[in-house]
Enzyme design. Structure first.
Site, PDB file in Angstrom:
ATOM      1  N   ASP A   5       4.091 -13.690  12.275  1.00 47.36           N
ATOM      2  CA  ASP A   5       2.740 -14.130  11.928  1.00 47.36           C
ATOM      3  C   ASP A   5       1.767 -12.961  12.099  1.00 47.36           C
ATOM      4  O   ASP A   5       1.282 -12.678  13.201  1.00 47.36           O
ATOM      5  CB  ASP A   5       2.371 -15.304  12.849  1.00 47.36           C
ATOM      6  CG  ASP A   5       1.030 -15.917  12.521  1.00 47.36           C
ATOM      7  OD1 ASP A   5       0.203 -15.241  11.891  1.00 47.36           O
ATOM      8  OD2 ASP A   5       0.802 -17.071  12.915  1.00 47.36           O
ATOM      9  N   GLU A  34       0.838  -1.202   0.000  1.00 41.73           N
ATOM     10  CA  GLU A  34       0.000   0.000   0.000  1.00 41.73           C
ATOM     11  C   GLU A  34       0.873   1.253   0.000  1.00 41.73           C
ATOM     12  O   GLU A  34       1.742   1.407   0.867  1.00 41.73           O
ATOM     13  CB  GLU A  34      -0.907  -0.006   1.241  1.00 41.73           C
ATOM     14  CG  GLU A  34      -1.937   1.096   1.223  1.00 41.73           C
ATOM     15  CD  GLU A  34      -2.916   1.014   2.412  1.00 41.73           C
ATOM     16  OE1 GLU A  34      -3.062  -0.065   2.994  1.00 41.73           O
ATOM     17  OE2 GLU A  34      -3.502   2.055   2.729  1.00 41.73           O
TER      18      GLU A  34
HETATM   19  P1  NAD Z   1       9.197 -22.399  16.835  1.00 37.95           P
HETATM   20  O1  NAD Z   1       8.593 -23.609  17.376  1.00 37.95           O
HETATM   21  O2  NAD Z   1       9.673 -22.437  15.429  1.00 37.95           O
HETATM   22  O3  NAD Z   1      10.442 -21.957  17.732  1.00 37.95           O
HETATM   23  C1  NAD Z   1      10.379 -21.773  19.085  1.00 37.95           C
HETATM   24  C2  NAD Z   1      11.458 -22.621  19.721  1.00 37.95           C
HETATM   25  O4  NAD Z   1      12.733 -22.033  19.542  1.00 37.95           O
HETATM   26  C3  NAD Z   1      11.265 -22.714  21.214  1.00 37.95           C
HETATM   27  O5  NAD Z   1      10.381 -23.752  21.518  1.00 37.95           O
HETATM   28  C4  NAD Z   1      12.674 -22.953  21.740  1.00 37.95           C
HETATM   29  O6  NAD Z   1      12.923 -24.327  21.876  1.00 37.95           O
HETATM   30  C5  NAD Z   1      13.583 -22.420  20.632  1.00 37.95           C
HETATM   31  N1  NAD Z   1      14.370 -21.231  21.026  1.00 37.95           N
HETATM   32  C6  NAD Z   1      15.672 -21.012  20.727  1.00 37.95           C
HETATM   33  N2  NAD Z   1      16.085 -19.830  21.199  1.00 37.95           N
HETATM   34  C7  NAD Z   1      15.036 -19.282  21.820  1.00 37.95           C
HETATM   35  C8  NAD Z   1      14.827 -18.031  22.505  1.00 37.95           C
HETATM   36  N3  NAD Z   1      15.803 -17.120  22.630  1.00 37.95           N
HETATM   37  N4  NAD Z   1      13.598 -17.783  23.010  1.00 37.95           N
HETATM   38  C9  NAD Z   1      12.597 -18.668  22.859  1.00 37.95           C
HETATM   39  N5  NAD Z   1      12.723 -19.851  22.244  1.00 37.95           N
HETATM   40  C10 NAD Z   1      13.934 -20.156  21.721  1.00 37.95           C
HETATM   41  O7  NAD Z   1       8.265 -21.117  16.915  1.00 37.95           O
HETATM   42  P2  NAD Z   1       7.130 -20.629  17.904  1.00 37.95           P
HETATM   43  O8  NAD Z   1       7.490 -19.237  18.250  1.00 37.95           O
HETATM   44  O9  NAD Z   1       6.845 -21.573  18.980  1.00 37.95           O
HETATM   45  O10 NAD Z   1       5.852 -20.618  16.927  1.00 37.95           O
HETATM   46  C11 NAD Z   1       5.696 -19.604  15.975  1.00 37.95           C
HETATM   47  C12 NAD Z   1       5.073 -20.174  14.723  1.00 37.95           C
HETATM   48  O11 NAD Z   1       3.856 -20.853  15.027  1.00 37.95           O
HETATM   49  C13 NAD Z   1       4.703 -19.089  13.752  1.00 37.95           C
HETATM   50  O12 NAD Z   1       5.255 -19.414  12.494  1.00 37.95           O
HETATM   51  C14 NAD Z   1       3.172 -19.172  13.666  1.00 37.95           C
HETATM   52  O13 NAD Z   1       2.724 -18.832  12.391  1.00 37.95           O
HETATM   53  C15 NAD Z   1       2.900 -20.602  14.002  1.00 37.95           C
HETATM   54  N6  NAD Z   1       1.586 -20.952  14.557  1.00 37.95           N
HETATM   55  C16 NAD Z   1       0.690 -20.016  15.012  1.00 37.95           C
HETATM   56  C17 NAD Z   1      -0.513 -20.398  15.555  1.00 37.95           C
HETATM   57  C18 NAD Z   1      -1.428 -19.336  16.109  1.00 37.95           C
HETATM   58  O14 NAD Z   1      -1.043 -18.198  16.209  1.00 37.95           O
HETATM   59  N7  NAD Z   1      -2.660 -19.660  16.488  1.00 37.95           N
HETATM   60  C19 NAD Z   1      -0.830 -21.746  15.655  1.00 37.95           C
HETATM   61  C20 NAD Z   1       0.097 -22.679  15.199  1.00 37.95           C
HETATM   62  C21 NAD Z   1       1.299 -22.286  14.663  1.00 37.95           C
END
Ligand code: NAD
Length: 410
Positions: A267, A75
Site C-alpha cells: 500500500d 517515470e
Molecule cells: P490482511 O488482513 O490481508 O492479512 C494479515 C493477516 O495475515 C494477519 O491478521 C494474520 O492473521 C495473517 N498472517 C499470516 N501469516 C502472517 C505473518 N507471517 N505475519 C503476520 N500476519 C500473518 O492484511 P493486513 O496487513 O492486516 O492489512 C493490509 C491491507 O490493509 C492493505 O491492503 C491496505 O491497503 C489495507 N488497509 C490500509 C489502511 C490504512 O493504511 N489506513 C486501512 C484499511 C485497510
C-alpha cells in the site's frame, strides 16, 4: 550485473529467471495483464487493469547480501538511477536495519468528564484489552505478534476533551492495517464500558513511527568527486531549511520506495502518508541526511517509517507481487523494509548527484525521449529512431519529434 542495461529484454529475462529461480507461472505473471477475475477480487466496478513497466534495479548489496530489486514505475530514469547509485556505493554497498514491525491502532473516546480517571481505568485493564485484541488474530499471536502494549493520550479539543487509546501491535510480516483495525474494534466496547465514554474512531495510524527502517551508505570521493560531494551537501542544506526544496527531495526518495511497494503489492498510499507525516514532526525535513566523514567521503543516511508486508493485502492475491517477492528473496517484512529504505536512499543520492553535476534533465530527458516521440505520434518502431535523432540533435521536445517524424515519413 555490469552491463545489464545493455542486454536485450529477452536476455534480461533469461538472466533474472536463472538468478531468481522463476518458474513458468512467475514468468506468466510478468507477461500479461492482471487476470480480470483476480482484479475483480481486489477491487470494485472493475472494467480493466493498468499496465506499468516492471524493471529490475541491479548492483544492490545490502548488509553484505546481493539483491535484485523489482520496481514498477512509469517515470523514466528511476530504475537506472537506483542501479547507478548502488553501483557507486560498491563494494561495501548499504547497511540497513529496521525496528520491530510494530503498528499503532487508535481508539478515540469522547464524552468523558474525568479523563484522568478514565486513563487509570484503561491502564488497569490492560490484560483484558490484550485478551480481547489478541482473540481477534490467533494466527498472528502464534507467530509471535499481537497486542504488546496500551498507551493512553489525553487530548484537549474544541469539541471537548478526548481520550485516545493507542494499541501497540506487533504485526510480524503483515502491513497490519486490517488486523490492527479489527483489534481496535474488538476492544472498543470494553473501553466504553470502563470509561463511560463513546468510541468514535477505531483505526490504524499511518504514522508508523515505531516501525522505522534505516539505511546508510558511503560514496567515496575518489569515485564521485569532491565537487559533487560539496554540491550534494549544499543541496541537502537547502532541503533541510526550505520546505519547497524538501518536498521535491522527499519525492525523489518516494520514487524508489513506491516503485518497490507497487511491485510487491504493498500500500504505497499508506507509505506516502507515513513518510510525510514522519518528515513533518516538528518541522518538515528531508528523510535522508548527508555529511562528510573523516576521509572526506560522502555518508548518506535515511530513516523513515516503512509499514510493508510480505503477507496479507495484495501481496499474495496479485501474482506479480508474488513474483517480485521471489526475485527479492526477502524472508520477512522487516527485510523488505530494509531493502526499500536502501532504494529510497539510492534514488535520493542519484537525483542529488545529477542535479548538482550535469543537471537532472540531461539523463532524464534522454530516457524520456521515447515517451516524447510517442506523444508526437510515432509508432513503437518509429519512436526508437525519432528519440535517437532528438538526442543527437540535443533537442528533446514534442515539436522537434514531430518535425523528425514528418521528414522520416516522407
Ligand atoms: P490482511 O488482513 O490481508 O492479512 C494479515 C493477516 O495475515 C494477519 O491478521 C494474520 O492473521 C495473517 N498472517 C499470516 N501469516 C502472517 C505473518 N507471517 N505475519 C503476520 N500476519 C500473518 O492484511 P493486513 O496487513 O492486516 O492489512 C493490509 C491491507 O490493509 C492493505 O491492503 C491496505 O491497503 C489495507 N488497509 C490500509 C489502511 C490504512 O493504511 N489506513 C486501512 C484499511 C485497510
Amino acid at each position: 550485473m555490469t552491463g545489464f542495461h545493455k542486454l536485450s529484454r529477452d536476455e534480461k529475462i533469461k538472466k533474472i529467471k536463472a538468478l531468481s529461480g522463476l518458474d513458468e507461472s512467475d514468468m506468466k505473471s510478468l507477461e500479461g495483464p492482471l487476470d480480470a477475475s483476480v482484479a475483480e477480487m481486489m477491487s470494485e466496478n472493475v472494467i480493466g487493469t493498468v499496465k506499468l513497466p516492471f524493471g529490475i534495479a541491479v548492483n544492490f548489496v545490502i548488509n553484505g547480501r546481493k539483491y535484485l530489486i523489482p520496481m514498477c514505475i512509469e517515470e523514466p530514469s528511476v530504475v537506472a538511477a537506483a542501479s547507478n547509485a548502488a553501483k557507486l556505493a560498491l563494494p561495501c554497498g548499504f547497511r540497513a536495519e529496521c525496528s520491530q514491525p510494530v503498528m499503532i491502532g487508535q481508539v478515540q473516546l469522547v464524552g468523558i468528564s474525568d479523563t484522568n480517571k478514565a486513563r487509570e481505568s484503561i491502564l488497569s485493564g490492560i490484560s483484558t484489552i490484550k485478551k480481547l485484541a489478541n482473540g481477534r488474530d490467533s494466527v498472528m499471536v502464534k507467530l509471535g505478534g499481537g497486542l504488546e502494549d496500551v498507551e493512553v493520550r489525553l487530548i484537549g479539543s474544541s469539541r471537548g476533551p478526548m481520550v485516545v487509546v493507542h494499541l501497540i501491535v506487533n504485526v510480524v510480516d503483515a502491513m497490519g492495517a486490517n488486523c490492527v483495525n479489527s483489534m481496535c474494534e474488538a476492544v472498543a466496547p470494553y473501553l466504553e464500558e470502563v470509561t463511560g465514554g463513546r468510541a468514535v474512531l477505531k483505526i490504524i495510524s499511518n504514522l508508523a513511527d515505531r516501525r522505522l527502517a534505516a539505511a546508510a551508505a558511503v560514496w567515496k570521493k575518489d569515485v564521485i568527486g569532491e565537487d559533487v560531494i560539496e554540491g550534494i551537501l549544499d543541496a541537502y542544506e537547502l532541503a533541510r531549511v526550505d520546505a519547497y526544496r524538501c518536498a521535491t527531495n522527499n519525492k525523489g526518495i518516494m520514487n524508489g520506495v513506491d516503485a518497490v511497494a507497487i511491485a510487491t503489492g504493498n500500500d504505497f498510499r499508506a507509505l506516502e502518508a507515513g513518510a510525510h507525516a514522519y518528515a513533518a514532526i516538528g518541522r518538515y525535513r528531508p528523510l535522508a541526511e548527508y555529511e562528510k566523514n573523516s576521509e572526506g567521503d560522502l555518508v548518506g543516511r535515511l530513516k523513515m517509517p516503512l509499514a510493508v508486508g510480505i503477507v496479507g493485502g495484495a501481496t499474495k492475491t496479485n501474482p506479480v507481487a508474488r513474483t517480485s517477492l521471489k526475485i527479492l528473496g526477502v524472508k520477512s517484512a522487516s527485510e523488505l523494509a530494509c531493502v526499500m529504505a536502501c532504494v529510497g536512499l539510492a534514488n535520493n543520492f542519484a537525483a542529488l548527484r545529477a542535479i548538482v553535476s550535469e543537471g537532472i534533465q540531461r539523463g532524464h530527458m534522454k530516457l524520456h525521449a521515447k515517451n516524447i516521440a510517442m506523444s508526437a505520434g510515432a509508432s513503437h518502431e518509429e519512436a526508437v529512431s525519432v528519440s535517437t535523432k532528438m538526442i543527437e540533435d540535443k533537442k528533446i521536445s514534442v515539436s522537434h519529434a514531430k518535425k523528425i517524424l514528418e521528414e522520416m515519413r516522407k
